[in-house]
Design an enzyme around this catalytic site. Structure first.
Site, PDB file in Angstrom:
ATOM      1  N   TYR A 261       0.853  -1.201   0.000  1.00  0.00           N
ATOM      2  CA  TYR A 261       0.000   0.000   0.000  1.00  0.00           C
ATOM      3  C   TYR A 261       0.886   1.248   0.000  1.00  0.00           C
ATOM      4  O   TYR A 261       0.655   2.190  -0.771  1.00  0.00           O
ATOM      5  CB  TYR A 261      -0.951   0.009   1.202  1.00  0.00           C
ATOM      6  CG  TYR A 261      -1.763   1.286   1.251  1.00  0.00           C
ATOM      7  CD1 TYR A 261      -2.794   1.514   0.338  1.00  0.00           C
ATOM      8  CD2 TYR A 261      -1.466   2.296   2.168  1.00  0.00           C
ATOM      9  CE1 TYR A 261      -3.519   2.710   0.362  1.00  0.00           C
ATOM     10  CE2 TYR A 261      -2.177   3.492   2.191  1.00  0.00           C
ATOM     11  CZ  TYR A 261      -3.208   3.684   1.286  1.00  0.00           C
ATOM     12  OH  TYR A 261      -3.907   4.871   1.293  1.00  0.00           O
TER      13      TYR A 261
ATOM     14  N   LYS B  98       1.340   4.516  -2.763  1.00  0.00           N
ATOM     15  CA  LYS B  98       1.219   5.950  -2.472  1.00  0.00           C
ATOM     16  C   LYS B  98       2.550   6.673  -2.739  1.00  0.00           C
ATOM     17  O   LYS B  98       2.553   7.855  -3.067  1.00  0.00           O
ATOM     18  CB  LYS B  98       0.720   6.165  -1.040  1.00  0.00           C
ATOM     19  CG  LYS B  98      -0.751   5.726  -0.858  1.00  0.00           C
ATOM     20  CD  LYS B  98      -1.700   6.478  -1.805  1.00  0.00           C
ATOM     21  CE  LYS B  98      -3.145   6.078  -1.676  1.00  0.00           C
ATOM     22  NZ  LYS B  98      -4.064   6.806  -2.576  1.00  0.00           N
TER      23      LYS B  98
ATOM     24  N   VAL C  10      -7.676   8.941   8.399  1.00  0.00           N
ATOM     25  CA  VAL C  10      -9.009   9.505   8.152  1.00  0.00           C
ATOM     26  C   VAL C  10     -10.035   8.418   8.453  1.00  0.00           C
ATOM     27  O   VAL C  10      -9.904   7.293   7.943  1.00  0.00           O
ATOM     28  CB  VAL C  10      -9.186   9.939   6.672  1.00  0.00           C
ATOM     29  CG1 VAL C  10     -10.451  10.766   6.512  1.00  0.00           C
ATOM     30  CG2 VAL C  10      -7.970  10.682   6.152  1.00  0.00           C
TER      31      VAL C  10
ATOM     32  N   THR D  48     -12.904   6.578   7.639  1.00  0.00           N
ATOM     33  CA  THR D  48     -13.825   6.277   6.536  1.00  0.00           C
ATOM     34  C   THR D  48     -13.997   4.752   6.520  1.00  0.00           C
ATOM     35  O   THR D  48     -13.620   4.075   7.469  1.00  0.00           O
ATOM     36  CB  THR D  48     -13.214   6.717   5.183  1.00  0.00           C
ATOM     37  OG1 THR D  48     -12.003   5.955   4.987  1.00  0.00           O
ATOM     38  CG2 THR D  48     -12.882   8.200   5.136  1.00  0.00           C
TER      39      THR D  48
HETATM   40  P1  NDP Z   1     -13.331   4.604   1.153  1.00  0.00           P
HETATM   41  O1  NDP Z   1     -13.207   3.118   1.199  1.00  0.00           O
HETATM   42  O2  NDP Z   1     -14.305   5.265   2.052  1.00  0.00           O
HETATM   43  O3  NDP Z   1     -13.619   5.085  -0.331  1.00  0.00           O
HETATM   44  C1  NDP Z   1     -12.866   4.574  -1.404  1.00  0.00           C
HETATM   45  C2  NDP Z   1     -13.510   4.989  -2.710  1.00  0.00           C
HETATM   46  O4  NDP Z   1     -12.715   4.478  -3.790  1.00  0.00           O
HETATM   47  C3  NDP Z   1     -14.913   4.427  -2.862  1.00  0.00           C
HETATM   48  O5  NDP Z   1     -15.747   5.442  -3.375  1.00  0.00           O
HETATM   49  C4  NDP Z   1     -14.736   3.318  -3.885  1.00  0.00           C
HETATM   50  O6  NDP Z   1     -15.899   3.242  -4.700  1.00  0.00           O
HETATM   51  C5  NDP Z   1     -13.571   3.827  -4.709  1.00  0.00           C
HETATM   52  N1  NDP Z   1     -12.885   2.768  -5.426  1.00  0.00           N
HETATM   53  C6  NDP Z   1     -12.163   1.744  -4.902  1.00  0.00           C
HETATM   54  N2  NDP Z   1     -11.746   0.946  -5.894  1.00  0.00           N
HETATM   55  C7  NDP Z   1     -12.233   1.460  -7.057  1.00  0.00           C
HETATM   56  C8  NDP Z   1     -12.139   1.087  -8.418  1.00  0.00           C
HETATM   57  N3  NDP Z   1     -11.484  -0.015  -8.804  1.00  0.00           N
HETATM   58  N4  NDP Z   1     -12.735   1.867  -9.354  1.00  0.00           N
HETATM   59  C9  NDP Z   1     -13.406   2.974  -8.975  1.00  0.00           C
HETATM   60  N5  NDP Z   1     -13.532   3.384  -7.720  1.00  0.00           N
HETATM   61  C10 NDP Z   1     -12.944   2.631  -6.761  1.00  0.00           C
HETATM   62  O7  NDP Z   1     -11.846   5.165   1.447  1.00  0.00           O
HETATM   63  P2  NDP Z   1     -11.284   6.648   1.597  1.00  0.00           P
HETATM   64  O8  NDP Z   1     -12.314   7.646   1.245  1.00  0.00           O
HETATM   65  O9  NDP Z   1     -10.629   6.733   2.896  1.00  0.00           O
HETATM   66  O10 NDP Z   1     -10.148   6.628   0.481  1.00  0.00           O
HETATM   67  C11 NDP Z   1     -10.117   7.514  -0.613  1.00  0.00           C
HETATM   68  C12 NDP Z   1      -8.674   7.748  -1.026  1.00  0.00           C
HETATM   69  O11 NDP Z   1      -7.972   8.372   0.045  1.00  0.00           O
HETATM   70  C13 NDP Z   1      -7.883   6.497  -1.380  1.00  0.00           C
HETATM   71  O12 NDP Z   1      -7.059   6.781  -2.483  1.00  0.00           O
HETATM   72  C14 NDP Z   1      -7.052   6.245  -0.128  1.00  0.00           C
HETATM   73  O13 NDP Z   1      -5.886   5.525  -0.408  1.00  0.00           O
HETATM   74  C15 NDP Z   1      -6.766   7.672   0.290  1.00  0.00           C
HETATM   75  N6  NDP Z   1      -6.386   7.861   1.680  1.00  0.00           N
HETATM   76  C16 NDP Z   1      -7.195   7.437   2.712  1.00  0.00           C
HETATM   77  C17 NDP Z   1      -6.807   7.624   4.021  1.00  0.00           C
HETATM   78  C18 NDP Z   1      -7.588   7.122   5.176  1.00  0.00           C
HETATM   79  O14 NDP Z   1      -7.044   7.021   6.304  1.00  0.00           O
HETATM   80  N7  NDP Z   1      -8.874   6.806   5.022  1.00  0.00           N
HETATM   81  C19 NDP Z   1      -5.546   8.330   4.323  1.00  0.00           C
HETATM   82  C20 NDP Z   1      -4.775   8.715   3.174  1.00  0.00           C
HETATM   83  C21 NDP Z   1      -5.211   8.507   1.914  1.00  0.00           C
HETATM   84  P3  NDP Z   1     -16.600   1.897  -5.220  1.00  0.00           P
HETATM   85  O15 NDP Z   1     -16.321   0.833  -4.211  1.00  0.00           O
HETATM   86  O16 NDP Z   1     -18.035   2.293  -5.331  1.00  0.00           O
HETATM   87  O17 NDP Z   1     -15.978   1.672  -6.558  1.00  0.00           O
HETATM   88  C1  8X3 Z   2      -4.211   5.623   4.415  1.00  0.00           C
HETATM   89  C2  8X3 Z   2      -3.814   5.831   5.810  1.00  0.00           C
HETATM   90  O1  8X3 Z   2      -3.211   4.368   7.749  1.00  0.00           O
HETATM   91  O2  8X3 Z   2      -2.591   3.523   5.606  1.00  0.00           O
HETATM   92  O3  8X3 Z   2      -3.328   6.103   3.487  1.00  0.00           O
HETATM   93  O4  8X3 Z   2      -1.389   5.385   6.527  1.00  0.00           O
HETATM   94  S1  8X3 Z   2      -2.683   4.706   6.403  1.00  0.00           S
END
Ligand code: NDP
Ligand code: 8X3
Length: 257
Positions: free
Chosen positions: A156, A160, A189, A191
């Site tokens: 992962y 990134k 975050v 989520t």
């Molecule tokens: P969620 O699981 O809440 O949301 C992820 C989103 O990505 C969903 O809307 C999902 O939609 C979509 N997704 C996943 N795979 C696919 C695919 N193959 N095609 C299209 N859409 C896809 O996670 P977050 O909102 O937390 O994550 C969003 C972004 O932020 C990611 O890139 C994550 O790596 C990044 N991030 C998150 C952090 C955290 O701590 N939560 C911290 C740092 C970065 P669906 O399943 O409907 O396709």
């Molecule tokens: C998502 C947050 O916990 O994997 O990028 O660093 S963590």
């Protein structure tokens, strides 16, 4: 920069950060293209976006891993939806948390195909139009995990780190055009991220946040994304790292018992 009436395309808009970002952009009176695989969730976000003031909303069922589908979706947009001003490359996920030598190849494939190749597919499909029109902003979702690898998360974190390299590379490759390129790199975050990582194991997911006084919310990250997008047209925000106060970096987290 005033984005009223401008088109904002968000991948992974069906949940979490993508959904919150859609609602913040809606408040600016933008026109939203919301992509993801779960159409029922996209429809809910679309309804909420209308309520928040979006000028128009379209949902697109899209798996960013499918390069042909991504290209066809962008090429097939009706004329009035083609001028994408802001692309938020948000779709992404983690799978598993284990030693690299015990990892699952299918988890690695899914993370790399989504977080790296998916981001590339969408960028490749959208940015040529921006360059041609001489206007646009690409905002990529990175992570503190791209700045520092943590134990059991090598793949992962690698995705990134790749996002950071691609973000920097794209900014160099559009130099001389008015296109802006930004990476927004959150720490923890709250989520569905951990529920997805642990394939629906709610208890294990809840443990990730247990004792952390106040993780970031999806709205906190959306604020930064919208802030970057609304700077004056000559200002490029290259990279923003944001964490909860209880987090120093990708693997130093203060937990209260
Ligand atoms: P969620 O699981 O809440 O949301 C992820 C989103 O990505 C969903 O809307 C999902 O939609 C979509 N997704 C996943 N795979 C696919 C695919 N193959 N095609 C299209 N859409 C896809 O996670 P977050 O909102 O937390 O994550 C969003 C972004 O932020 C990611 O890139 C994550 O790596 C990044 N991030 C998150 C952090 C955290 O701590 N939560 C911290 C740092 C970065 P669906 O399943 O409907 O396709
Ligand atoms: C998502 C947050 O916990 O994997 O990028 O660093 S963590």
């Amino acid at each position: 920069m005033n984005l009223q009436g401008k088109i904002v395309f968000i991948t992974g808009a069906s949940a979490g950060i993508g959904a919150a970002t859609a609602l913040k952009f809606a408040e600016l009176g933008t026109r939203l293209l919301l992509a993801g695989r779960r159409t029922d969730k996209l429809a809910e976000v679309a309804d909420a976006a209308w309520d928040r003031g979006a000028q128009a909303v379209q949902t697109i069922e899209l798996d960013v891993r499918d390069s042909a589908a991504v290209a066809a979706a962008i090429a097939g947009l009706p004329e009035e939806w083609q001028e994408i001003e802001v692309l938020v490359n948000n779709a992404g996920l983690s799978r598993g948390l284990e030693k690299l030598y015990a990892g699952k190849v299918e988890d690695w494939d899914e993370m790399i195909d989504t977080n790296v190749k998916g981001l590339l597919h969408v960028t490749r499909a959208v940015v040529p139009g921006m360059v041609e029109r001489g206007s646009g902003h690409v905002i990529n979702l990175g992570s503190t995990a791209g700045h520092m690898t943590y134990p059991n998360g090598a793949v992962y974190c690698a995705t990134k780190a790749a996002e950071r390299a691609i973000n920097d590379g794209l900014r160099m490759d559009v130099l001389g055009t008015p296109i802006r390129v930004t990476s927004v790199d959150p720490g923890m975050v709250k989520t569905d991220f951990s529920v997805v990582r642990f394939r629906g194991d709610e208890e294990r997911a809840a443990n990730v946040y247990k004792g952390v006084k106040q993780p970031l919310t999806a709205g906190d990250v959306a604020d930064v994304i919208v802030w970057a997008a609304t700077r004056p047209a000559h200002v490029n925000i290259a990279d923003v790292v944001l964490t909860p106060v209880a987090q120093a970096n990708a693997f130093m987290l203060h937990k209260e018992s």
